[in-house]
Design an enzyme around this catalytic site. Structure first.
Site, PDB file in Angstrom:
ATOM      1  N   LEU A  73       0.863  -1.178   0.000  1.00 51.31           N
ATOM      2  CA  LEU A  73       0.000   0.000   0.000  1.00 51.31           C
ATOM      3  C   LEU A  73       0.899   1.227   0.000  1.00 51.31           C
ATOM      4  CD1 LEU A  73      -2.560  -1.013   2.789  1.00 51.31           C
ATOM      5  CD2 LEU A  73      -3.084  -0.787   0.352  1.00 51.31           C
ATOM      6  N   ASP A  74       0.498   2.285  -0.715  1.00 49.99           N
ATOM      7  CA  ASP A  74       1.309   3.498  -0.678  1.00 49.99           C
ATOM      8  C   ASP A  74       1.233   4.119   0.710  1.00 49.99           C
ATOM      9  OD1 ASP A  74      -0.844   5.570  -0.568  1.00 49.99           O
ATOM     10  OD2 ASP A  74      -1.329   4.804  -2.547  1.00 49.99           O
ATOM     11  N   SER A  75       2.105   5.059   0.990  1.00 53.76           N
ATOM     12  CA  SER A  75       2.248   5.566   2.351  1.00 53.76           C
ATOM     13  C   SER A  75       0.974   6.216   2.881  1.00 53.76           C
ATOM     14  CB  SER A  75       3.408   6.573   2.433  1.00 53.76           C
ATOM     15  OG  SER A  75       3.106   7.754   1.706  1.00 53.76           O
TER      16      SER A  75
END
Length: 202
Positions: free
Chosen positions: A47-49
């Protein structure tokens, strides 16, 4: 013979990278979680940040290929908060497919049909910084899809003129986040792990 591999799910917090090393300013790492992971643990399906929710961690290097390299589609479900009120016409556009630009190229990709519905705002979510335009309102969506292009969900809602304000992955197939709190870790039995993800070990 019992396997020595370990399997975990994490409720990844906002502004945490899906990795243990190479910090980026302003982001935390999985190593900052209050859990003693064994050597060799890594994330599956990052997952992106800025995204939150269900993240798989394991010491089994074969899981990535088994899960994402197979021809069998795997369902991912997200709760998405967007800027503005979403119309039924917009929901139908998202369901049937919208053009987005994929990573590494300038050409447009039309997303495959997926499930999209309005959703009640989840309760007891941790607060995160949000910028909402005055009087614009917001909507929560539940989106289930079987493909995972780079930042696809964010690009999908942007394609229909709704900016993504929050994105939470809540399940992959039958593996669900449930009531796991933000930043918490849960270890899973190997047999249960593979069953919930509908993948075979061989």
């Amino acid at each position: 013979m019992a396997s020595d591999h370990k399997y975990y799910i994490v409720n990844k917090p906002y502004k945490m990278l899906s990795q243990f090393i190479k910090p980026v300013e302003g982001n935390k790492l999985l190593a900052d979680l209050d859990f003693d992971f064994p050597e060799g643990t890594h994330a599956i399906g990052r997952l992106d940040s800025e995204s939150e929710g269900l993240l798989i961690l394991t010491t089994n290097k074969r899981v990535t290929k088994l899960l994402y390299g197979s021809k069998e589609p795997h369902r991912r479900t997200y709760l998405v908060k967007v800027q503005g009120l979403v119309s039924e016409k917009t929901l139908e556009s998202l369901r049937t497919g919208v053009p987005i630009r994929i990573r590494g190229g300038g050409h447009l990709w039309t997303t495959t049909p997926c499930e999209v519905d309005l959703y009640e705002a989840p309760e007891n979510l941790p607060e995160i910084p949000e910028r909402l335009y005055h009087n614009a309102g917001s909507s929560w969506l539940k989106i289930t899809l079987t493909e995972g292009k780079y930042r696809q969900v964010r690009k999908m809602v942007m394609a229909v003129n709704h900016r993504c304000k929050r994105l939470i992955r809540v399940s992959i197939d039958d593996l669900e986040l449930g009531d796991l709190a933000s930043g918490q870790v849960k270890e899973l039995d190997e047999v249960e792990f593979f069953k919930l993800l509908s993948i075979r070990q061989t």
